[in-house]
Motif scaffolding. Structure first.
Motif, PDB file in Angstrom:
ATOM      1  N   ALA A 130      14.332 -49.000 -12.745  1.00 24.09           N
ATOM      2  CA  ALA A 130      14.421 -47.587 -12.387  1.00 24.09           C
ATOM      3  C   ALA A 130      13.441 -47.220 -11.277  1.00 24.09           C
ATOM      4  O   ALA A 130      12.296 -47.666 -11.270  1.00 24.09           O
ATOM      5  N   ASP A 131      13.908 -46.415 -10.350  1.00 25.51           N
ATOM      6  CA  ASP A 131      13.046 -45.814  -9.327  1.00 25.51           C
ATOM      7  C   ASP A 131      12.630 -44.452  -9.857  1.00 25.51           C
ATOM      8  O   ASP A 131      13.332 -43.452  -9.683  1.00 25.51           O
ATOM      9  N   ILE A 132      11.486 -44.397 -10.559  1.00 29.42           N
ATOM     10  CA  ILE A 132      11.088 -43.162 -11.219  1.00 29.42           C
ATOM     11  C   ILE A 132      10.855 -42.038 -10.216  1.00 29.42           C
ATOM     12  O   ILE A 132      11.161 -40.872 -10.492  1.00 29.42           O
ATOM     13  N   VAL A 133      10.364 -42.373  -9.024  1.00 32.22           N
ATOM     14  CA  VAL A 133      10.156 -41.348  -8.003  1.00 32.22           C
ATOM     15  C   VAL A 133      11.495 -40.787  -7.543  1.00 32.22           C
ATOM     16  O   VAL A 133      11.662 -39.578  -7.380  1.00 32.22           O
ATOM     17  N   GLY A 134      12.469 -41.683  -7.354  1.00 31.93           N
ATOM     18  CA  GLY A 134      13.778 -41.224  -6.912  1.00 31.93           C
ATOM     19  C   GLY A 134      14.483 -40.357  -7.940  1.00 31.93           C
ATOM     20  O   GLY A 134      15.088 -39.343  -7.601  1.00 31.93           O
ATOM     21  N   VAL A 135      14.397 -40.749  -9.229  1.00 31.91           N
ATOM     22  CA  VAL A 135      15.074 -39.979 -10.276  1.00 31.91           C
ATOM     23  C   VAL A 135      14.415 -38.612 -10.452  1.00 31.91           C
ATOM     24  O   VAL A 135      15.082 -37.576 -10.427  1.00 31.91           O
ATOM     25  N   ILE A 136      13.081 -38.596 -10.608  1.00 29.32           N
ATOM     26  CA  ILE A 136      12.398 -37.312 -10.800  1.00 29.32           C
ATOM     27  C   ILE A 136      12.490 -36.468  -9.532  1.00 29.32           C
ATOM     28  O   ILE A 136      12.558 -35.235  -9.594  1.00 29.32           O
ATOM     29  N   GLY A 137      12.534 -37.150  -8.378  1.00 25.06           N
ATOM     30  CA  GLY A 137      12.649 -36.426  -7.109  1.00 25.06           C
ATOM     31  C   GLY A 137      13.947 -35.652  -6.966  1.00 25.06           C
ATOM     32  O   GLY A 137      14.057 -34.780  -6.088  1.00 25.06           O
ATOM     33  N   ALA A 147       3.405 -47.157  -9.969  1.00 20.71           N
ATOM     34  CA  ALA A 147       2.907 -48.454 -10.436  1.00 20.71           C
ATOM     35  C   ALA A 147       2.958 -48.566 -11.950  1.00 20.71           C
ATOM     36  O   ALA A 147       3.112 -49.659 -12.502  1.00 20.71           O
ATOM     37  N   LYS A 148       2.836 -47.439 -12.625  1.00 24.05           N
ATOM     38  CA  LYS A 148       2.876 -47.433 -14.082  1.00 24.05           C
ATOM     39  C   LYS A 148       4.200 -46.902 -14.626  1.00 24.05           C
ATOM     40  O   LYS A 148       4.376 -46.807 -15.838  1.00 24.05           O
ATOM     41  N   ALA A 149       5.125 -46.551 -13.715  1.00 27.38           N
ATOM     42  CA  ALA A 149       6.426 -45.978 -14.117  1.00 27.38           C
ATOM     43  C   ALA A 149       6.209 -44.820 -15.088  1.00 27.38           C
ATOM     44  O   ALA A 149       6.821 -44.748 -16.156  1.00 27.38           O
ATOM     45  N   PHE A 150       5.337 -43.876 -14.677  1.00 27.44           N
ATOM     46  CA  PHE A 150       4.844 -42.869 -15.606  1.00 27.44           C
ATOM     47  C   PHE A 150       4.675 -41.550 -14.859  1.00 27.44           C
ATOM     48  O   PHE A 150       4.411 -41.524 -13.655  1.00 27.44           O
ATOM     49  N   PHE A 204      -0.400 -31.983 -15.697  1.00 22.77           N
ATOM     50  CA  PHE A 204      -1.652 -31.460 -16.242  1.00 22.77           C
ATOM     51  C   PHE A 204      -1.530 -30.010 -16.691  1.00 22.77           C
ATOM     52  O   PHE A 204      -2.260 -29.574 -17.585  1.00 22.77           O
ATOM     53  N   SER A 205      -0.625 -29.256 -16.112  1.00 28.08           N
ATOM     54  CA  SER A 205      -0.526 -27.834 -16.481  1.00 28.08           C
ATOM     55  C   SER A 205       0.117 -27.631 -17.841  1.00 28.08           C
ATOM     56  O   SER A 205      -0.249 -26.722 -18.583  1.00 28.08           O
ATOM     57  N   SER A 206       1.108 -28.466 -18.193  1.00 35.69           N
ATOM     58  CA  SER A 206       1.805 -28.294 -19.472  1.00 35.69           C
ATOM     59  C   SER A 206       1.427 -29.358 -20.502  1.00 35.69           C
ATOM     60  O   SER A 206       1.720 -29.196 -21.689  1.00 35.69           O
ATOM     61  N   GLY A 207       0.806 -30.442 -20.024  1.00 34.94           N
ATOM     62  CA  GLY A 207       0.455 -31.527 -20.937  1.00 34.94           C
ATOM     63  C   GLY A 207       1.576 -32.514 -21.167  1.00 34.94           C
ATOM     64  O   GLY A 207       1.396 -33.485 -21.911  1.00 34.94           O
ATOM     65  N   GLU A 208       2.740 -32.317 -20.541  1.00 35.84           N
ATOM     66  CA  GLU A 208       3.862 -33.235 -20.718  1.00 35.84           C
ATOM     67  C   GLU A 208       3.604 -34.530 -19.963  1.00 35.84           C
ATOM     68  O   GLU A 208       3.034 -34.534 -18.856  1.00 35.84           O
ATOM     69  N   SER A 209       4.052 -35.645 -20.530  1.00 34.10           N
ATOM     70  CA  SER A 209       3.916 -36.931 -19.867  1.00 34.10           C
ATOM     71  C   SER A 209       4.906 -37.910 -20.468  1.00 34.10           C
ATOM     72  O   SER A 209       5.502 -37.643 -21.521  1.00 34.10           O
ATOM     73  N   GLY A 210       5.102 -39.046 -19.785  1.00 34.15           N
ATOM     74  CA  GLY A 210       6.014 -40.055 -20.315  1.00 34.15           C
ATOM     75  C   GLY A 210       6.682 -40.850 -19.216  1.00 34.15           C
ATOM     76  O   GLY A 210       6.289 -40.789 -18.043  1.00 34.15           O
ATOM     77  N   ASP A 211       7.725 -41.614 -19.598  1.00 31.19           N
ATOM     78  CA  ASP A 211       8.437 -42.433 -18.629  1.00 31.19           C
ATOM     79  C   ASP A 211       9.632 -41.664 -18.081  1.00 31.19           C
ATOM     80  O   ASP A 211       9.793 -40.467 -18.333  1.00 31.19           O
ATOM     81  N   VAL A 212      10.467 -42.346 -17.342  1.00 32.65           N
ATOM     82  CA  VAL A 212      11.594 -41.681 -16.686  1.00 32.65           C
ATOM     83  C   VAL A 212      12.574 -41.116 -17.706  1.00 32.65           C
ATOM     84  O   VAL A 212      13.154 -40.050 -17.508  1.00 32.65           O
ATOM     85  N   PHE A 213      12.746 -41.808 -18.851  1.00 29.21           N
ATOM     86  CA  PHE A 213      13.644 -41.296 -19.886  1.00 29.21           C
ATOM     87  C   PHE A 213      13.076 -40.024 -20.512  1.00 29.21           C
ATOM     88  O   PHE A 213      13.803 -39.059 -20.759  1.00 29.21           O
ATOM     89  N   SER A 214      11.773 -40.039 -20.763  1.00 25.90           N
ATOM     90  CA  SER A 214      11.135 -38.861 -21.353  1.00 25.90           C
ATOM     91  C   SER A 214      11.301 -37.647 -20.451  1.00 25.90           C
ATOM     92  O   SER A 214      11.534 -36.532 -20.924  1.00 25.90           O
TER      93      SER A 214
END
Length: 605
Positions: free
Chosen positions: A14-21, A52-55, A59-69
């Motif tokens: 997965a290209d996490i930058v491309g998907v979230i972008g 690099a970490k696919a993550f 910081f504003s909402s506290g949400e975090s995770g991988d591309v699926f999350s």
């Protein structure tokens, strides 16, 4: 479910930058990418994607995770849908496999034919030059390609044989296409012809995403034999009284918002989704049924009805509300301006306008009372009696004891009819007692039994340690089906956040402790599919048994007028319980073995 190795391949490629972008405007900042939070309004970017970490971390909402999350939290997708979405963009063919199924699905050719039809219609809308008029129509209704593709919209050309010819190239069985209503027989004995012609096509999907049928909106003028809307007929895989349009896409948003909007048609659902109102479904050219109500109850009990405000729409609203009340849901009526519908409000005012009207929704009883007051029904004793007769229907429909109690008190106050008289007229001498545990039971009369906590804890242990089963559990049961309040809290938390590692701080201490215990004692199951099927079926059976207990009380207290309906309800529930796919002895052994394994582990400590 999707095999673990496929999930890992999709994650790795997965290209996490491309998907979230696709959803967040990102700018490179050293080795990371930064943008404004998609979860919380802010002026200074605090949302980071770390390739690099696919993550990602916000910081504003506290949400975090991988591309699926990200897709699950931002787009409301299920885990399976998120993997499929990323897989399609990463060149990985994602296919689900079913465990514990020993034979071929007999309806597979029907699903495959529907899928081929869906692909044909979509290609004709978005890629075919002749689909220009259809694309322009959708754009004029505020529906761009993103929203259209989200719902799989397509176009059926104004051609008597375009789809038939395409289907023959793929070798699709013509008899199956006729059964599905994609083709129609010629009265003159010639070749079958395309049923959908010159129409925007809306695929009707199951909750799991399988295409079951189609609805078509005519582009030209209505004429003889050419109605504005055309739906597929019922078939071996499609029963319109059991399917809600848009539910598969909306269900996670419904859970998150703790409410659902029910509108009248396809275009209303798609138009609202286009302006980012996502917890919306529609019945398919039929009244809201008990099956529809039970479907909704899996995800929420709060239902907002957004039907037309004309007399026909009002009748449909109150009929739907009574059906919802009978299943223990809480319907509220949303009133739109005269001549407006959800589609037109969404196009003119966007999401804020829709949510503004929804925020002013009133309980169905309040809406009925307001209409009767406007017509002067409480101005004389004779009119009050007529008002009572009109309100008795809703009183009888209310299954929630607390809500019925409120309704009875309101009607008694407005009409002057004593509470006891109203209770007698609706077929019960008192509100059903609240369910109590066996420890609180008294010998004064029969009360619903408290059972099934072993199955609940067994299911939660499976879900906590095998997160891929959470979505499947939510499709079968809702939090209200669990008797133990602590288990309900944990189940709701898992549905809301399948990757949950700890419960929120404000959660009741008992739930936090039990959740930690479940995580601390992982189970290694030889056949998790069997454990899942058995525990869920037993929980479903326990829910039905509780309802049967309550019906027994009602039957003993009912008058002659209600007795027939109550007995019919009892018979239907007994049939539903008998149809559950569970071996009660085997599931008992499985749960007992689990208990012994866990106890043995604790003893060794």
């Amino acid at each position: 479910m999707i095999p673990d190795d496929v999930v890992e391949e999709v994650r790795a490629r997965a290209d996490i930058v491309g998907v979230i972008g696709e959803f967040v405007q990102l700018k490179k900042a050293g080795r990371e990418f930064r943008g404004l939070s998609p979860f919380k309004k802010e002026k200074t970017p605090s949302f980071y994607v770390i390739p690099a970490k696919a993550f990602f971390h916000d910081f504003s909402s506290g949400e975090s995770g991988d591309v699926f999350s990200f897709l699950m939290k931002h787009q409301g997708m299920s885990f399976v849908d998120a993997v499929k979405y990323v897989g399609a963009r990463s060149g990985v063919d994602v296919r689900e496999v079913r465990r514990g199924r020993g034979r071929e699905d007999p309806w597979r050719p029907y699903y495959e034919a529907s899928a081929h039809a869906n692909a044909f219609f979509r290609e004709r809308l978005w890629e075919w030059e002749g689909g220009g008029a259809a694309r322009a129509y959708l754009e004029g209704r505020g529906i761009g390609r993103e929203a259209g593709e989200r719902f799989g919209l397509g176009f059926a050309p104004d051609d008597w044989g375009a789809f038939r010819e395409a289907a023959s190239v793929h070798g699709l069985d013509q008899e199956i296409l006729l059964e599905l209503g994609l083709l129609k027989k010629s009265e003159k004995g010639g070749e079958p012809y395309d049923a959908f012609r010159n129409r925007i096509v809306f695929p009707i999907e199951s909750v799991s995403g399988r295409v079951l049928a189609f609805g078509g909106r005519l582009l030209g003028k209505e004429g003889k034999g050419s109605p504005k809307y055309l739906n597929s007929p019922e078939s071996p895989i499609f029963h319109k009284g059991e399917v809600l349009y848009g539910l598969g896409w909306a269900r996670n948003h419904i859970r998150r918002d703790a409410s659902v909007m029910v509108v009248e048609g396809f275009m209303d659902v798609v138009s609202l989704a286009a302006v980012d109102v996502r917890n919306v479904v529609a019945p398919l050219g039929t009244s809201l049924t008990e099956a529809h109500a039970r479907l909704l109850k899996r995800y929420t009990t709060q239902v907002h009805l957004l039907f037309d405000s004309d007399p026909a729409g009002q009748r449909a609203t109150f009929k739907a509300a009574d059906t919802l009340l009978e299943q223990g849901l809480h319907p509220a009526v949303v009133t739109l301006p005269d001549g407006e519908d959800p589609d037109s409000v969404a196009r003119s005012g966007g999401a804020d306008a829709i949510r503004g009207f929804v925020s002013q929704a009133v309980d169905v009883m309040d809406r009925k009372v307001a209409m009767l007051e406007e017509l002067g029904y409480f101005e004389s004793n004779l009119k009050k009696i007529r008002a009572r007769d009109k309100l008795l229907v809703t009183l009888r429909a209310a299954r929630d004891p607390s809500l019925r109690d409120i309704y009875v008190a309101r009607v008694a106050e407005l009409t002057g009819v004593r509470r006891e008289t109203l209770l007698e007229q609706i077929g019960t001498s008192s509100i059903r007692p609240p369910r109590r545990s066996s420890a609180a039971a008294t010998p004064t009369g029969p009360l619903p039994r408290f059972r099934g906590l072993g199955e609940e804890t067994g299911l939660l242990r499976l879900l906590v340690n095998n997160r891929e089963w959470i979505e499947k559990a939510a499709e079968r049961i809702g939090p209200s089906d669990l008797e133990d309040g602590v288990n309900r809290v944990i189940f709701e938390a898992l549905i809301a956040s399948p990757d949950l590692v700890s419960l929120p701080e404000a959660t009741m201490p008992e739930a936090v402790q039990r959740f930690e215990e479940l995580r601390a004692h992982p189970e290694s199951l030889a056949d998790p599919a069997r454990v899942f099927d058995d525990t869920v079926a037993k929980i479903e059976g326990n829910r039905i048994s509780r309802r049967l207990d309550a019906l027994e009380v009602e039957i003993r207290r009912s008058g002659t007028g209600e007795l027939r309906r109550l007995i019919r309800d009892k018979e239907e529930l007994m049939k539903e319980r008998q149809a559950l796919p569970v071996d009660w002895r085997r599931s008992g052994r499985v749960l007992s073995n689990l208990g012994r394994k866990r106890q043995g582990g604790e003893d060794r400590k």
